[in-house]
Design a protein around this motif. Structure first.
Motif: not given
Length: 170
Positions: A32, A34, A68, A134-135, A137, A139-140, A152-154
């Motif tokens: 992902q 980042h 978020n 953002v790819t 939702v 996403e945080t 970043k967390h997807s």
């Protein structure tokens, strides 16, 4: 010679198949991007869901926080909602950005699942999502006290994801 011309499309097709198969075998679908990790929060201003006042995302609020991106139409966002409520109960500041959503639907979503957000912003046209990379939702983004994105967390947050992100603040 004419016989080989008839096989040319087949040879090209097989060649393309080998090329794409070779790429697919070396490509990790879990990678992902980042790109913003280690960089300041983008200078984006969005309207507040409740008041309509324009708020700078990088200043909403100051200090360590999670940003978020979510949407009422997003099924994984429903899965993630209990995690966000648990973060709020632990005293973690979470900024919510409603991505490509309508205010009334966002309000209904939060009314149904609970409101974990200290600040709720609207990104109706997805512009802030583009700035953040953002790819999809949810996403945080974990933001340190200095305004720099730490992680970043997807996808929907799990208990393990939450602990891993919060450990980066310590």
């Amino acid at each position: 010679m004419r016989r080989w011309i008839g096989f040319a499309p087949l040879v090209v097709l097989v060649g393309l198949g080998v090329l794409f198969a070779g790429y697919a075998l070396k490509h990790d679908p879990h990678v992902q991007p980042h790109a913003l990790v280690g960089k300041p929060v983008p200078a984006v201003t969005l309207p507040d869901l409740d008041t309509g006042a324009m708020v700078a995302v990088r200043d909403a609020p100051k200090g360590p926080r999670l940003i978020n991106f979510f949407a009422s139409w997003c099924a994984p966002c429903r899965v993630e909602a209990p995690q966000l409520m648990a973060l709020k109960a632990r005293g973690v500041t979470v900024v919510g950005v409603a991505y490509k959503d309508e205010p009334a639907r966002t309000q209904a979503f939060l009314g149904e699942l609970g409101d974990p957000f200290a600040v709720k912003l609207m990104d109706r046209n997805g512009r802030a999502g583009i700035e953040f990379g953002v790819t999809g939702v949810p996403e945080t983004f974990l933001v340190g006290a200095d305004g720099v994105i730490l992680a970043k967390h997807s996808g929907p947050l799990t208990d393990a994801d939450v602990e891993e992100m919060l450990a980066k603040l310590r």
